[in-house]
Design an enzyme around this catalytic site. Structure first.
Site, PDB file in Angstrom:
ATOM      1  N   LYS A  90       0.915  -1.221   0.006  1.00 51.64           N
ATOM      2  CA  LYS A  90       0.023  -0.007  -0.061  1.00 51.64           C
ATOM      3  C   LYS A  90       0.949   1.357   0.025  1.00 51.64           C
ATOM      4  CE  LYS A  90      -4.539  -1.273   0.358  1.00 51.64           C
ATOM      5  NZ  LYS A  90      -5.488  -0.518  -0.576  1.00 51.64           N
ATOM      6  N   SER A 105       1.089  -9.579   0.077  1.00 52.67           N
ATOM      7  CA  SER A 105       0.931  -8.337  -0.231  1.00 52.67           C
ATOM      8  C   SER A 105       1.033  -7.499   1.148  1.00 52.67           C
ATOM      9  CB  SER A 105      -0.346  -8.075  -0.638  1.00 52.67           C
ATOM     10  OG  SER A 105      -1.550  -8.619   0.242  1.00 52.67           O
TER      11      SER A 105
END
Length: 517
Positions: free
Chosen positions: A54, A304
């Site tokens: 992110k 992720s």
């Protein structure tokens, strides 16, 4: 390729992630390579300074702003940390609105990175609405978590690095929440190498992309699960969906247990502890590879994120064996007499018992809740069920029964001593200090509670199993009360776990309700 997608491709090529976001490693998962017959690679976005991809999208977005800008977002997770660190590094003022249910570890992490935290509302939608209002009041810039061109470009740099690091690739597995990572990576991969399959992976309890593809447009899910909270998004972004619809080849959905098993695989291969959403792509890769039966391929999955509350590891460990089909949970009828347990163990053919739950409930037959270790997954489970059938046992496979896995295997006691007009409900409610007391207050005192079991496994939701004594003529009033409460609720009154282990039954039911497996 139309100019709009070409612009994305060019922007991803030109995007400069230095010096804040690092080029992350690609690690081979030798354990899965050997097991699946395909070479399996893991792109390690857990190595970012905020332990998540992110950072890329937030940083790319904020580099476009004049120094000293006021940036505001709403997030309870990794996006919040990415915005906070990027703003601090670039000299912006960052305010992050987080629901009051956000775990303290995440709140403290955002503050430590220089962000102002505003706690508002009990769910993300309320936090986002407040963040948008603050943006207008402060004349600031709202930073979306996924549905924004600059954010999509930043996330797309994961694909740019991956394809520079691996010359041979047949398929890339990408986790999906709001779709920013998928959109950015897919447009880059397909622009450069259209032969590489782009496979999206969703948690089955929050599959907003699959729902959108089925409907032909983004649609809002009625509810989403909370285990893989990093991808718990009710509706995919409009721009991310447009790109996904054009460039994504397949969608795979996986269960929470399959995610837990993938977390273990990642740990074994790298000693990294992925968060549930971080292991989502690996779970999808495993499932796709096993179902397709294809061998000799080069497959890559994105790890992720790794922002995991340590408390959740207990839950993950409990569910991993089930996710790998290395354990079966069974409800079995045995004779209530001396030696019956020994006789049952002998019928297992040397298989290990992982747990055994039993409470004397009177003469005749007894119901046991038993866990059995499996070495060869589904094949061995099929063999076990055949052995039990041939030995005359009546049983029910509860390995995929959420009530069994989440509550019943941890409960003590037994059946109600008398028959009740009883309904059994399983609730999820936002978890924060005092949440259980508030939950009990909102249930009211109109109906007698006959059973209550509460569990929290370090997540953002608490789990309650509650029984209520309710006459048939009160059902309508009771349902109206539940609707007003607004909690996520599942009626489990007819679940075989309840009927066999928790409620009074005047007649034998296991053999009537469940055919021999």
């Amino acid at each position: 390729m139309v100019s709009q997608e070409l612009d994305y491709f060019r922007a991803i090529i030109q995007a400069n992630m230095e010096p804040l976001a690092k080029v992350t490693d690609v690690s081979e998962m030798t354990n899965l390579t050997e097991r699946l017959g395909n070479r399996v690679w893991l792109k390690r976005e857990d190595q970012q300074p905020v332990y998540s991809f992110k950072l890329r999208g937030a940083y790319n977005k904020l580099t476009k702003l004049a120094k000293g800008s006021v940036v505001i977002t709403a997030s309870a997770g990794n996006h919040a940390q990415g915005v906070a660190l990027s703003a601090s590094f670039l000299g912006h003022q960052a305010t992050i609105v987080m629901p009051v249910t956000t775990p303290e570890i995440k709140v403290n992490a955002v503050r430590a990175l220089g962000g102002e935290v505003v706690l508002h509302g009990h769910h993300f939608d309320a936090a986002k609405a407040y963040a948008l209002a603050l943006t207008e009041q402060r004349n600031g810039v709202f930073v979306p978590p996924f549905d924004d061109a600059d954010v999509i470009v930043g996330q797309g740099t994961v694909a740019r690095e991956l394809m520079q690091q691996l010359n041979e690739l047949d398929a890339v597995f990408i986790p999906v929440g709001g779709g920013g990572l998928l959109a950015g990576m897919a447009v880059y991969i397909k622009s450069l190498r259209p032969d590489i399959k782009v496979i999206a992976v969703e948690a089955d309890e929050s599959a907003c992309l699959k729902a959108a593809l089925d409907a032909g447009k983004p649609v809002e899910l009625e509810r989403v699960g909370s285990f893989a909270d990093g991808v718990a998004v009710k509706i995919i972004g409009s721009e991310t969906f447009r790109l996904a619809q054009k460039f994504c080849d397949e969608v795979v959905t996986v269960s929470g247990d399959e995610i837990c098993a993938a977390m273990q695989d990642i740990f074994v291969a790298t000693r990294a502890i992925a968060e549930p959403s971080g292991a989502l792509a690996t779970a999808g890769l495993k499932k796709w590879s096993q179902q397709s039966g294809l061998k000799g391929l080069n497959l890559a999955a994105i790890l992720s994120g790794a922002n995991l509350n340590f408390d959740r590891l207990r839950y993950v460990a409990e569910r991993t064996a089930l996710g790998e089909k290395n354990e079966a949970l069974l409800a079995v009828t045995i004779a209530e007499q001396k030696g019956s347990f020994k006789q049952f163990c002998a019928s297992l053919g040397g298989r290990a018992i992982t747990e055994f739950n039993y409470r004397y409930a009177g003469p005749g037959e007894a119901q046991i809740f038993v866990g059995i270790a499996l070495r060869q997954g589904q094949q061995e489970l099929d063999e076990l069920t055949l052995d039990l059938t041939q030995n005359g046992y009546q049983f029910c496979d509860l390995s995929d029964n959420e009530l069994a896995k989440l509550h019943v295997r941890y409960m003590v006691g037994g059946k109600a001593p008398e028959q009740l007009h009883e309904r059994l409900l399983r609730f999820e409610f936002p978890e924060y200090p005092g949440a259980l007391a508030r939950f009990l207050d909102t249930l009211g005192s109109n109906w007698n509670i006959t059973l209550f079991h509460y569990r929290n496994h370090g997540g953002s939701t608490g789990n309650v199993l509650a029984g209520f004594a309710i006459e048939a003529n009160e059902y309508e009033m009771f349902n109206e009360h539940l609707n007003r409460l607004g909690y996520s609720v599942q009626d489990e009154t007819n679940n075989p776990c309840f009927t066999q282990f928790l409620t009074h039954q005047p007649e034998k039911q296991l053999g009537d309700k469940v055919a021999n497996q």
